[in-house]
Scaffold this motif. Structure first.
Motif, short mmCIF file in Angstrom:
data_model
loop_
_atom_site.label_atom_id
_atom_site.label_comp_id
_atom_site.label_asym_id
_atom_site.label_seq_id
_atom_site.Cartn_x
_atom_site.Cartn_y
_atom_site.Cartn_z
N TYR A 7 110.65 57.13 58.27
CA TYR A 7 111.71 56.73 57.33
C TYR A 7 111.60 57.45 55.98
O TYR A 7 112.59 57.59 55.25
N ALA A 8 110.39 57.94 55.65
CA ALA A 8 110.19 58.63 54.37
C ALA A 8 110.78 60.04 54.38
O ALA A 8 111.09 60.61 53.33
N LYS A 9 110.94 60.60 55.58
CA LYS A 9 111.44 61.97 55.69
C LYS A 9 112.87 62.06 56.21
O LYS A 9 113.60 63.00 55.89
N THR A 10 113.26 61.10 57.03
CA THR A 10 114.56 61.19 57.70
C THR A 10 115.34 59.89 57.57
O THR A 10 114.80 58.80 57.82
N ASP A 11 116.59 59.99 57.18
CA ASP A 11 117.50 58.84 57.13
C ASP A 11 118.11 58.70 58.52
O ASP A 11 118.90 59.55 58.95
N PHE A 12 117.73 57.67 59.23
CA PHE A 12 118.17 57.50 60.62
C PHE A 12 119.69 57.45 60.74
O PHE A 12 120.25 57.79 61.78
N SER A 13 120.36 57.02 59.69
CA SER A 13 121.81 56.87 59.75
C SER A 13 122.55 58.19 59.56
O SER A 13 123.77 58.26 59.70
N LYS A 14 121.79 59.27 59.24
CA LYS A 14 122.43 60.57 58.98
C LYS A 14 121.98 61.66 59.95
O LYS A 14 122.15 62.84 59.68
N THR A 15 121.43 61.24 61.08
CA THR A 15 120.99 62.23 62.08
C THR A 15 122.12 62.62 63.03
O THR A 15 121.99 63.57 63.79
N GLY A 16 123.20 61.87 62.99
CA GLY A 16 124.31 62.13 63.91
C GLY A 16 124.19 61.36 65.21
O GLY A 16 125.13 61.34 66.01
N LYS A 17 123.05 60.73 65.45
CA LYS A 17 122.86 59.96 66.68
C LYS A 17 123.43 58.55 66.51
O LYS A 17 123.35 57.96 65.44
N LYS A 18 124.03 58.05 67.58
CA LYS A 18 124.60 56.71 67.57
C LYS A 18 123.87 55.83 68.59
O LYS A 18 123.43 56.30 69.64
N TYR A 19 123.76 54.56 68.26
CA TYR A 19 122.98 53.63 69.08
C TYR A 19 123.85 52.46 69.53
O TYR A 19 124.81 52.07 68.87
N ASP A 20 123.45 51.88 70.67
CA ASP A 20 124.14 50.69 71.17
C ASP A 20 123.70 49.46 70.36
O ASP A 20 124.49 48.54 70.14
N VAL A 21 122.44 49.47 69.95
CA VAL A 21 121.88 48.35 69.18
C VAL A 21 120.99 48.90 68.08
O VAL A 21 120.17 49.79 68.32
N VAL A 22 121.15 48.37 66.86
CA VAL A 22 120.22 48.64 65.77
C VAL A 22 119.61 47.30 65.36
O VAL A 22 120.34 46.37 65.01
N PHE A 23 118.30 47.20 65.45
CA PHE A 23 117.56 45.96 65.14
C PHE A 23 116.76 46.20 63.87
O PHE A 23 115.77 46.91 63.88
N GLU A 24 117.21 45.59 62.78
CA GLU A 24 116.51 45.70 61.49
C GLU A 24 115.58 44.49 61.37
O GLU A 24 116.04 43.36 61.26
N THR A 25 114.27 44.73 61.39
CA THR A 25 113.31 43.62 61.49
C THR A 25 112.64 43.25 60.17
O THR A 25 111.94 42.24 60.11
N VAL A 26 112.84 44.06 59.12
CA VAL A 26 112.06 43.83 57.89
C VAL A 26 112.91 43.69 56.63
O VAL A 26 112.38 43.54 55.53
N ASN A 27 114.24 43.72 56.78
CA ASN A 27 115.15 43.55 55.64
C ASN A 27 114.93 44.59 54.54
O ASN A 27 114.96 44.28 53.35
N LYS A 28 114.69 45.83 54.95
CA LYS A 28 114.48 46.91 53.98
C LYS A 28 115.51 48.04 54.12
O LYS A 28 115.72 48.80 53.19
N ALA A 29 116.13 48.15 55.27
CA ALA A 29 117.15 49.19 55.48
C ALA A 29 118.50 48.68 55.04
O ALA A 29 118.80 47.48 55.13
N SER A 30 119.35 49.57 54.57
CA SER A 30 120.71 49.22 54.17
C SER A 30 121.49 48.73 55.39
O SER A 30 121.50 49.38 56.43
N SER A 31 122.16 47.58 55.22
CA SER A 31 122.96 47.05 56.32
C SER A 31 124.10 48.00 56.66
O SER A 31 124.46 48.17 57.84
N LEU A 32 124.68 48.63 55.65
CA LEU A 32 125.76 49.58 55.90
C LEU A 32 125.26 50.79 56.67
O LEU A 32 125.95 51.33 57.53
N ALA A 33 124.01 51.21 56.37
CA ALA A 33 123.42 52.33 57.11
C ALA A 33 123.22 51.94 58.57
O ALA A 33 123.47 52.74 59.48
N CYS A 34 122.79 50.71 58.80
CA CYS A 34 122.59 50.24 60.17
C CYS A 34 123.91 50.22 60.93
O CYS A 34 123.98 50.65 62.09
#
Length: 321
Positions: free
Chosen positions: A203-230
């Motif tokens: 997460y320190a090097k790559t923003d998962f929401s900007k890789t171009g990959k799309k997921y069926d499910v995004v599970f945010e477990t620690v309340n640290k990622a942006s909800s809009l990014a998810c």
């Protein structure tokens, strides 16, 4: 017969130092209850939030001015020492593990709970420390992943993949047949891969929401990622599991349902007998392994909570009693 037991208690909210060891009354099982001699419990982020009353809303449920329950700890592993006269499911000497849910009370040498509670025989292939830490992250991971109704081959991203919930979620999602991407620090990448993740993102090097990959499910477990990014990382009809967010996730869910086909699921996961039985089965067949970062004794409970408060633990912190 000993009438008292050692426990870690707290009578006010605050820093780890509010916890202190004290002799309190040993519980006596009712007719439908079992008395468990605890061998291990866990210091979890949930315990930390209750101890510090953070967020403030904790006080509305567990005591406005001071804690309504003096003994924290919601998970355990140990041995049944006594049973009530109506108990049929368990016997003295059974090795068991489980959760007391919102009753807490496992930061102590003994715990009483109903035989119909969230308690099961401990798998023989894991230690008491491993069994004790399974329910906190395991129940939450199982609850949310089931709500997403994951199918084999679906792409699932788990943010916070090295934490208590995340490490369980990686394994359970793989058990369901998903292709799993874990998001964690570079230091924890090998751990997350060893749990079965197909890909790992630092997460320190790559923003998962900007890789171009799309997921069926995004599970945010620690309340640290942006909800809009998810949400932006989901397929058009994907599901966002907000395992640690509450009010903001519910509001986001309303907005998302009005503006897209994406679904937001949040809420609280409480342990049940059924969920503990599932964890028991998964652990028994080797599909769910406990991740323990550090172990402390009950006498070191303040030190254990200080470590949890740093927010960088890998998996779980076990407490030996």
């Amino acid at each position: 017969m000993t009438l008292t037991m050692k426990a870690a208690v707290y009578t006010s909210y605050g820093a780890p130092e509010v916890l202190h060891i004290k002799a309190i009354a040993k519980p006596i099982p009712k007719d439908d209850e079992v008395l468990v001699k605890n061998y291990a419990t866990s210091a979890s982020s949930g315990d930390s939030r209750l101890r510090s009353a953070d967020p403030f809303a904790v006080r509305f449920f567990f005591g406005l001015f001071k804690p309504s329950k003096a003994v924290l700890g919601g998970v355990f592993s140990g041995e049944i020492e006594a049973v009530g006269k109506k108990v049929k499911k368990f016997k003295v000497g059974d090795k068991v593990f489980g959760s007391t849910a919102v009753q807490f009370g496992t930061y102590a040498e003994y715990t009483c709970l109903p035989e119909t509670g969230a308690i099961a025989l401990k798998p023989n292939n894991i230690s008491h420390e491993e069994a004790a830490v399974l329910p906190f992250g395991g129940v939450t991971a199982l609850h949310f992943l089931r709500q997403a109704n994951i199918q084999p081959g679906q792409k699932v991203l788990i943010y916070g993949a090295s934490g208590a919930v995340g490490s369980a979620a990686v394994q359970i999602a793989k058990h369901f047949g998903a292709e799993v991407t874990g998001v964690c620090s570079a230091a924890n990448a090998e751990l997350v891969k060893s749990l079965g993740a197909d890909q790992v993102i630092d997460y320190a090097k790559t923003d998962f929401s900007k890789t171009g990959k799309k997921y069926d499910v995004v599970f945010e477990t620690v309340n640290k990622a942006s909800s809009l990014a998810c949400l932006s990382a989901l397929h058009e009809s994907g599901i966002f599991l907000s395992g640690a967010g509450m009010l903001n996730a519910m509001l986001l869910g309303i907005w998302s349902s009005l503006t897209s086909r994406k679904k937001v699921i949040s809420g609280v996961a409480l342990a049940s007998l059924e969920s503990i039985n599932v964890l028991q089965e998964l652990a028994s067949i080797g599909h769910l392994k406990a991740v323990i970062d550090r172990q402390f004794t009950l006498d070191q409970i303040v030190e254990a909570h200080r470590y949890v408060d740093k927010g960088h633990k890998k998996g779980n912190v076990a407490i030996r009693i």
